[in-house]
Design a protein around this motif. Sequence first.
Motif, PDB file in Angstrom:
ATOM      1  N   LEU A 288       6.938 -19.390   5.366  1.00  0.00           N
ATOM      2  CA  LEU A 288       7.165 -17.948   5.265  1.00  0.00           C
ATOM      3  C   LEU A 288       6.561 -17.210   6.451  1.00  0.00           C
ATOM      4  O   LEU A 288       7.131 -16.224   6.946  1.00  0.00           O
ATOM      5  CB  LEU A 288       6.568 -17.414   3.957  1.00  0.00           C
ATOM      6  CG  LEU A 288       7.298 -17.804   2.670  1.00  0.00           C
ATOM      7  CD1 LEU A 288       6.510 -17.336   1.453  1.00  0.00           C
ATOM      8  CD2 LEU A 288       8.707 -17.188   2.650  1.00  0.00           C
ATOM      9  N   TYR A 289       5.418 -17.690   6.903  1.00  0.00           N
ATOM     10  CA  TYR A 289       4.769 -17.079   8.073  1.00  0.00           C
ATOM     11  C   TYR A 289       5.645 -17.223   9.318  1.00  0.00           C
ATOM     12  O   TYR A 289       5.875 -16.253  10.055  1.00  0.00           O
ATOM     13  CB  TYR A 289       3.404 -17.730   8.303  1.00  0.00           C
ATOM     14  CG  TYR A 289       2.716 -17.269   9.560  1.00  0.00           C
ATOM     15  CD1 TYR A 289       2.233 -15.967   9.672  1.00  0.00           C
ATOM     16  CD2 TYR A 289       2.555 -18.141  10.640  1.00  0.00           C
ATOM     17  CE1 TYR A 289       1.590 -15.534  10.831  1.00  0.00           C
ATOM     18  CE2 TYR A 289       1.922 -17.721  11.808  1.00  0.00           C
ATOM     19  CZ  TYR A 289       1.440 -16.423  11.891  1.00  0.00           C
ATOM     20  OH  TYR A 289       0.816 -15.990  13.047  1.00  0.00           O
ATOM     21  N   VAL A 290       6.160 -18.431   9.514  1.00  0.00           N
ATOM     22  CA  VAL A 290       7.017 -18.680  10.684  1.00  0.00           C
ATOM     23  C   VAL A 290       8.302 -17.867  10.595  1.00  0.00           C
ATOM     24  O   VAL A 290       8.733 -17.235  11.582  1.00  0.00           O
ATOM     25  CB  VAL A 290       7.345 -20.186  10.798  1.00  0.00           C
ATOM     26  CG1 VAL A 290       8.371 -20.424  11.908  1.00  0.00           C
ATOM     27  CG2 VAL A 290       6.086 -20.987  11.056  1.00  0.00           C
ATOM     28  N   VAL A 291       8.907 -17.852   9.407  1.00  0.00           N
ATOM     29  CA  VAL A 291      10.144 -17.082   9.217  1.00  0.00           C
ATOM     30  C   VAL A 291       9.896 -15.599   9.447  1.00  0.00           C
ATOM     31  O   VAL A 291      10.718 -14.904  10.084  1.00  0.00           O
ATOM     32  CB  VAL A 291      10.693 -17.320   7.789  1.00  0.00           C
ATOM     33  CG1 VAL A 291      11.838 -16.341   7.503  1.00  0.00           C
ATOM     34  CG2 VAL A 291      11.175 -18.749   7.632  1.00  0.00           C
ATOM     35  N   SER A 292       8.772 -15.091   8.972  1.00  0.00           N
ATOM     36  CA  SER A 292       8.429 -13.671   9.156  1.00  0.00           C
ATOM     37  C   SER A 292       8.278 -13.335  10.634  1.00  0.00           C
ATOM     38  O   SER A 292       8.732 -12.278  11.087  1.00  0.00           O
ATOM     39  CB  SER A 292       7.124 -13.339   8.418  1.00  0.00           C
ATOM     40  OG  SER A 292       7.261 -13.527   7.034  1.00  0.00           O
ATOM     41  N   LEU A 293       7.647 -14.223  11.387  1.00  0.00           N
ATOM     42  CA  LEU A 293       7.489 -14.000  12.833  1.00  0.00           C
ATOM     43  C   LEU A 293       8.846 -13.950  13.531  1.00  0.00           C
ATOM     44  O   LEU A 293       9.083 -13.098  14.407  1.00  0.00           O
ATOM     45  CB  LEU A 293       6.623 -15.109  13.447  1.00  0.00           C
ATOM     46  CG  LEU A 293       5.132 -15.083  13.131  1.00  0.00           C
ATOM     47  CD1 LEU A 293       4.437 -16.278  13.779  1.00  0.00           C
ATOM     48  CD2 LEU A 293       4.494 -13.781  13.624  1.00  0.00           C
ATOM     49  N   ILE A 294       9.735 -14.850  13.112  1.00  0.00           N
ATOM     50  CA  ILE A 294      11.070 -14.884  13.724  1.00  0.00           C
ATOM     51  C   ILE A 294      11.829 -13.605  13.397  1.00  0.00           C
ATOM     52  O   ILE A 294      12.462 -12.993  14.279  1.00  0.00           O
ATOM     53  CB  ILE A 294      11.853 -16.122  13.221  1.00  0.00           C
ATOM     54  CG1 ILE A 294      11.195 -17.402  13.730  1.00  0.00           C
ATOM     55  CG2 ILE A 294      13.309 -16.046  13.678  1.00  0.00           C
ATOM     56  CD1 ILE A 294      11.795 -18.675  13.160  1.00  0.00           C
ATOM     57  N   ILE A 295      11.780 -13.178  12.140  1.00  0.00           N
ATOM     58  CA  ILE A 295      12.483 -11.952  11.731  1.00  0.00           C
ATOM     59  C   ILE A 295      11.934 -10.743  12.484  1.00  0.00           C
ATOM     60  O   ILE A 295      12.705  -9.896  12.969  1.00  0.00           O
ATOM     61  CB  ILE A 295      12.340 -11.742  10.210  1.00  0.00           C
ATOM     62  CG1 ILE A 295      13.116 -12.825   9.455  1.00  0.00           C
ATOM     63  CG2 ILE A 295      12.846 -10.361   9.811  1.00  0.00           C
ATOM     64  CD1 ILE A 295      12.914 -12.776   7.951  1.00  0.00           C
ATOM     65  N   MET A 296      10.614 -10.653  12.592  1.00  0.00           N
ATOM     66  CA  MET A 296       9.995  -9.525  13.295  1.00  0.00           C
ATOM     67  C   MET A 296      10.363  -9.541  14.778  1.00  0.00           C
ATOM     68  O   MET A 296      10.588  -8.488  15.388  1.00  0.00           O
ATOM     69  CB  MET A 296       8.468  -9.578  13.126  1.00  0.00           C
ATOM     70  CG  MET A 296       8.006  -9.294  11.699  1.00  0.00           C
ATOM     71  SD  MET A 296       6.218  -9.444  11.485  1.00  0.00           S
ATOM     72  CE  MET A 296       5.635  -8.047  12.424  1.00  0.00           C
ATOM     73  N   TYR A 297      10.456 -10.733  15.341  1.00  0.00           N
ATOM     74  CA  TYR A 297      10.841 -10.865  16.754  1.00  0.00           C
ATOM     75  C   TYR A 297      12.281 -10.401  16.962  1.00  0.00           C
ATOM     76  O   TYR A 297      12.577  -9.671  17.917  1.00  0.00           O
ATOM     77  CB  TYR A 297      10.684 -12.326  17.198  1.00  0.00           C
ATOM     78  CG  TYR A 297      11.164 -12.583  18.605  1.00  0.00           C
ATOM     79  CD1 TYR A 297      10.381 -12.229  19.702  1.00  0.00           C
ATOM     80  CD2 TYR A 297      12.411 -13.172  18.821  1.00  0.00           C
ATOM     81  CE1 TYR A 297      10.832 -12.469  20.997  1.00  0.00           C
ATOM     82  CE2 TYR A 297      12.859 -13.411  20.102  1.00  0.00           C
ATOM     83  CZ  TYR A 297      12.077 -13.058  21.200  1.00  0.00           C
ATOM     84  OH  TYR A 297      12.529 -13.282  22.473  1.00  0.00           O
ATOM     85  N   VAL A 298      13.160 -10.819  16.015  1.00  0.00           N
ATOM     86  CA  VAL A 298      14.578 -10.426  16.124  1.00  0.00           C
ATOM     87  C   VAL A 298      14.724  -8.906  15.982  1.00  0.00           C
ATOM     88  O   VAL A 298      15.466  -8.272  16.737  1.00  0.00           O
ATOM     89  CB  VAL A 298      15.418 -11.151  15.041  1.00  0.00           C
ATOM     90  CG1 VAL A 298      16.830 -10.582  14.996  1.00  0.00           C
ATOM     91  CG2 VAL A 298      15.438 -12.644  15.312  1.00  0.00           C
ATOM     92  N   ILE A 299      14.018  -8.312  15.015  1.00  0.00           N
ATOM     93  CA  ILE A 299      14.074  -6.860  14.808  1.00  0.00           C
ATOM     94  C   ILE A 299      13.575  -6.124  16.033  1.00  0.00           C
ATOM     95  O   ILE A 299      14.170  -5.124  16.475  1.00  0.00           O
ATOM     96  CB  ILE A 299      13.235  -6.469  13.570  1.00  0.00           C
ATOM     97  CG1 ILE A 299      13.885  -7.015  12.309  1.00  0.00           C
ATOM     98  CG2 ILE A 299      13.089  -4.943  13.479  1.00  0.00           C
ATOM     99  CD1 ILE A 299      13.068  -6.792  11.054  1.00  0.00           C
ATOM    100  N   LYS A 300      12.485  -6.623  16.613  1.00  0.00           N
ATOM    101  CA  LYS A 300      11.929  -5.994  17.804  1.00  0.00           C
ATOM    102  C   LYS A 300      12.917  -6.065  18.965  1.00  0.00           C
ATOM    103  O   LYS A 300      13.070  -5.104  19.732  1.00  0.00           O
ATOM    104  CB  LYS A 300      10.619  -6.692  18.169  1.00  0.00           C
ATOM    105  CG  LYS A 300       9.871  -6.031  19.323  1.00  0.00           C
ATOM    106  CD  LYS A 300       8.534  -6.731  19.574  1.00  0.00           C
ATOM    107  CE  LYS A 300       7.793  -6.057  20.734  1.00  0.00           C
ATOM    108  NZ  LYS A 300       6.497  -6.740  21.006  1.00  0.00           N
TER     109      LYS A 300
END
Length: 304
Positions: A288-300
């Motif tokens: 979940l931590y890794v997925v959250s980082l990826i999602i936040m990176y994509v949104i940014k």
Amino acid sequence: MTNKKRKILKVISAVLSVALSITLTLCLVTTTLLSVGRDYLTSQEFNSMIDSTDLATMKFTYNGEKITLEKFVKDYVTEKIEDYIRNNPLSNYTNFLFPLFDSITDFTVDKALSSEYINTTVKGEVHSIIDYFLHSNVNEAKERIENGITLENNVALNPDNAPTYEERIKAEVKIAVFKYIEEETGKSCDEIIVLLSEKNISNLKTISFVLFALLILASIPTFPSTFLFLDFVFIGFKGQIYSCIVDFKEHFAGNEDLISYELIKPLTDAYTPYADRAYNIGMIFSALYVVSLIIMYVIKKKKQ
């Protein structure tokens, strides 16, 4: 909020989260060890194992040497009974006043020296001891701890107060087993009563829940690190549980024939599923931590 204040908040959040993660891990480990331990001691598996085991032939360490429970009880009980007879104020007159005294004493001691009698007596006392640990009055145990009352000066456990020789033998066996447990655990019997009490375990579960909630709240400013802290808790939990299991195996390495190993080994096996389950949960939080980082990176990236 300025960038500087945000950084300070994140630093405070991170420090608190680390402290709470460590505390929560230790609390969960303690709660699990005690809770599963209590369940094991009250289980049919444990009771059946006691009833089906020839305890008299099993060994334990006494004064640095291995000795069978049968020999220990023979030596220990005989010594105590002989001391009692020698110190009896009527010992000089028993032959005159009670012609049958010696024969009754010999009969009782002979029974104590019987393997079958030892096995039966010890089994009964082990069941009695487990009941004593699990169902004794916790407040009274705390009072004894505060007042410095030990096995040696606990009137309720004093063999001298036994009404008959057979009851005295049982009391001596119980004291011997109590002393062995205290030496093995490094805890007094009253401390064990407090630790294994349902109230203590319930309090630890409540504390664990509160710590879990506080960790979630404290780590919000550093999200998605919340998942990372939770991952640390559950992976750390697994590590601590397995560390206890390894310590147990190392402690009894080459001494697997000891009675304490035979009785405790199934308990250590019972801890393994909890450790493995915690590891799986930790892996989920890690993902979940890794997925959250990826999602936040994509949104940014999209915002840019």
